[in-house]
Design an enzyme around this catalytic site. Structure first.
Site, PDB file in Angstrom:
ATOM      1  CG  HIS A  82      65.166  51.506  50.491  1.00  0.00           C
ATOM      2  ND1 HIS A  82      64.617  52.587  48.917  1.00  0.00           N
ATOM      3  CD2 HIS A  82      65.319  52.085  51.041  1.00  0.00           C
ATOM      4  CE1 HIS A  82      65.241  54.010  49.326  1.00  0.00           C
ATOM      5  NE2 HIS A  82      64.968  53.407  51.267  1.00  0.00           N
ATOM      6  CG  ASP A 161      57.705  59.790  49.653  1.00  0.00           C
ATOM      7  OD1 ASP A 161      57.474  60.113  50.905  1.00  0.00           O
ATOM      8  OD2 ASP A 161      58.733  60.052  49.381  1.00  0.00           O
ATOM      9  NE  ARG A 168      59.292  63.002  56.128  1.00  0.00           N
ATOM     10  CZ  ARG A 168      59.178  62.718  55.803  1.00  0.00           C
ATOM     11  NH1 ARG A 168      58.895  61.008  54.347  1.00  0.00           N
ATOM     12  NH2 ARG A 168      61.096  61.733  56.584  1.00  0.00           N
ATOM     13  CB  SER A 183      58.909  58.300  53.186  1.00  0.00           C
ATOM     14  OG  SER A 183      59.338  58.671  52.035  1.00  0.00           O
ATOM     15  CE  LYS A 187      59.989  56.708  48.298  1.00  0.00           C
ATOM     16  NZ  LYS A 187      61.079  57.956  48.660  1.00  0.00           N
TER      17      LYS A 187
HETATM   18  N1  URA Z   1      64.271  58.096  52.538  1.00  0.00           N
HETATM   19  C1  URA Z   1      64.019  58.521  51.588  1.00  0.00           C
HETATM   20  O1  URA Z   1      62.397  57.796  50.769  1.00  0.00           O
HETATM   21  N2  URA Z   1      62.088  58.404  52.762  1.00  0.00           N
HETATM   22  C2  URA Z   1      62.988  59.313  53.445  1.00  0.00           C
HETATM   23  O2  URA Z   1      61.993  59.861  54.624  1.00  0.00           O
HETATM   24  C3  URA Z   1      63.789  59.352  54.513  1.00  0.00           C
HETATM   25  C4  URA Z   1      64.480  58.342  53.545  1.00  0.00           C
END
Ligand code: URA
Length: 439
Positions: A82, A161, A168, A183, A187
């Site tokens: 990621h 999320d 947010r 966040s 995932k």
């Molecule tokens: N990427 C994400 O998935 N969440 C965030 O809060 C910032 C970047």
């Protein structure tokens, strides 16, 4: 239990316990908390942070708030990757074929771009026919047969999320280390991989502007992964300049394919080799050096480029667009920005390049915006190059003159021509893992 008491506890710098976290996230996903209360809690977390233990609990609660993807039907160790998001970052579509060509497996769920930072799903969709909405069975079948598959994040993964991120975005609480870490990692935990490699971007084109903040974010994410039984490693990389020489969806797919054929820019090639080697070694396919050699060989012997073609074709994508975009899309208008003087070309703001790419139509301002796949920027010179007056620095592509004009204005803040040679800036800045954190 009352939501108001949970907000009050966090506002007073208290540590939320398991019961409070489960209650809050459960009610959030059930739709029984008004947005103003969720926003108040987000602001309290933004201002007061979370303890390590609290963050691990909160993240696991978020991961469990939606479907947990079961990858057990895929053999071997599954390593996910990621990136925290940057400009010109097309590493997934390069390292996936390298890893798969070297015997690894990549089962990747990716997102779309928003604002100046791009998303893998948009880049892949620039290839006509490419299916980014695979069913779970098809996803697993492709990973088992091709060695890799990339699909869009389903709405049911880490449900909390989705709700938190939407709030947010409009309450100025995106840029918080615990909120970003939870966040991303919720995932990752829900997506089912055994191990995780993170690329934390640092600099003007990244969420994290300083090394100190980037190290804190990396350490938070590595700790969350390790506490949840997933070996996690983070690399910190420079995002003061874009990665590679092209920004924009189809332009980046072309650059990715060229990189797989050994004709890519040095920075992009180096990062993809590093990430691939780390993923392969974490998958148990050899030590880092041996895996790096395998990754290099897969580019030299054509196996990685062949894997890219197999992957794109298996997901329905049309490869001919890479060589003949004009057969699929209207030819974009172009404008070349040239050097106003002799000197050294130095990129000072990757963010300004990202903004220019959005002005050209390559990115979205809101989630609903359409993307122009052929829009984007080609860097005709690399940061640090000696240039002469009149030499091309950027080539801009867009569907309308007004877009070219807006982007040319954005770009003015992106670079300088200096008399002195800039110091070379390393791409790979640090590594944070269980060894460096002594976990
Ligand atoms: N990427 C994400 O998935 N969440 C965030 O809060 C910032 C970047």
């Amino acid at each position: 239990m009352r939501v108001c008491d949970i907000i009050e506890k966090k506002a007073a710098r208290g540590e939320l316990n398991e019961e409070e976290i489960q209650f809050f996230l459960g009610a959030l996903c059930a739709g029984s908390i008004p947005d103003y209360q969720t926003s108040a809690l987000l602001m309290a977390i933004f201002l007061n942070g979370m303890t390590e233990r609290e963050l691990a609990r909160w993240t696991l609660g978020m991961a469990r708030s939606g479907d947990l993807v079961d990858l057990s039907a895929i053999g071997g160790v599954k390593v996910d990757k990621h990136s925290t998001g940057g400009i010109g970052d097309k590493t997934t579509v390069i390292l996936g074929p390298i890893v798969a060509a070297c015997g690894g497996k990549l089962a990747k769920m990716s997102g779309r771009g928003l604002g100046f930072s791009g998303g893998t799903i948009d880049k892949l969709e620039s290839l006509p026919g490419f299916n980014t909405a695979l069913s779970q069975d098809e996803f697993i079948r492709l990973v088992n047969t091709v060695g890799m598959a990339v699909t869009g994040q389903t709405a049911s993964v880490a449900l909390a999320d989705k709700k938190l991120y939407a709030l947010r975005d409009v309450t100025a609480t995106v840029n918080s280390i615990p909120l970003i870490a939870s966040s991303i990692m919720s995932k990752k935990l829900a997506s089912g991989a055994d191990k995780i490699v993170l690329d934390v971007k640092v600099g003007s084109g990244a969420f994290m502007k300083t090394m100190d903040d980037a190290r804190k974010l990396a350490a938070a994410m590595v700790s969350i992964g390790e506490e949840n039984g997933r070996e996690t490693a983070a690399i910190l990389t420079n995002m003061d300049r874009p990665l590679g020489r092209r920004v924009g969806n189809l332009l980046e797919m072309q650059e990715a394919y060229e990189t797989l054929q050994g004709r890519g820019p040095a920075d992009l090639t180096e990062l993809c080799l590093w990430l691939s080697a780390r993923m392969l070694s974490m998958a148990g396919l050899g030590d880092f050096e041996a895996c790096r050699k395998k990754a290099e060989a897969s580019i030299e012997n054509g196996a990685a480029a062949a894997k890219f073609r197999e992957f794109v074709t298996a997901q329905g994508g049309d490869l001919t667009v890479l060589d003949h975009p004009e057969a699929h899309y209207p030819r974009p208008l172009e404008r070349v920005v040239t050097a106003a003087a002799d000197g050294y070309f130095r990129i000072v703001s990757a963010e300004a390049i990202g903004r220019a790419s959005v002005s050209l139509g390559a990115g979205r301002v809101t989630k609903e915006d359409a993307i122009d796949f052929t829009a984007g920027i080609v860097l005709e010179a690399a940061s640090g190059d000696r240039v002469v007056k009149g030499q091309p620095l950027f080539r801009l592509c867009a569907a309308a003159e007004a877009r070219l004009e807006a982007a040319a204005q954005d770009l003015a803040a992106a670079y300088r021509i200096t008399e002195d040679a800039p110091e070379a800036e390393p791409l790979i800045l640090d590594v944070v893992d269980r060894r460096t954190l002594a976990l």
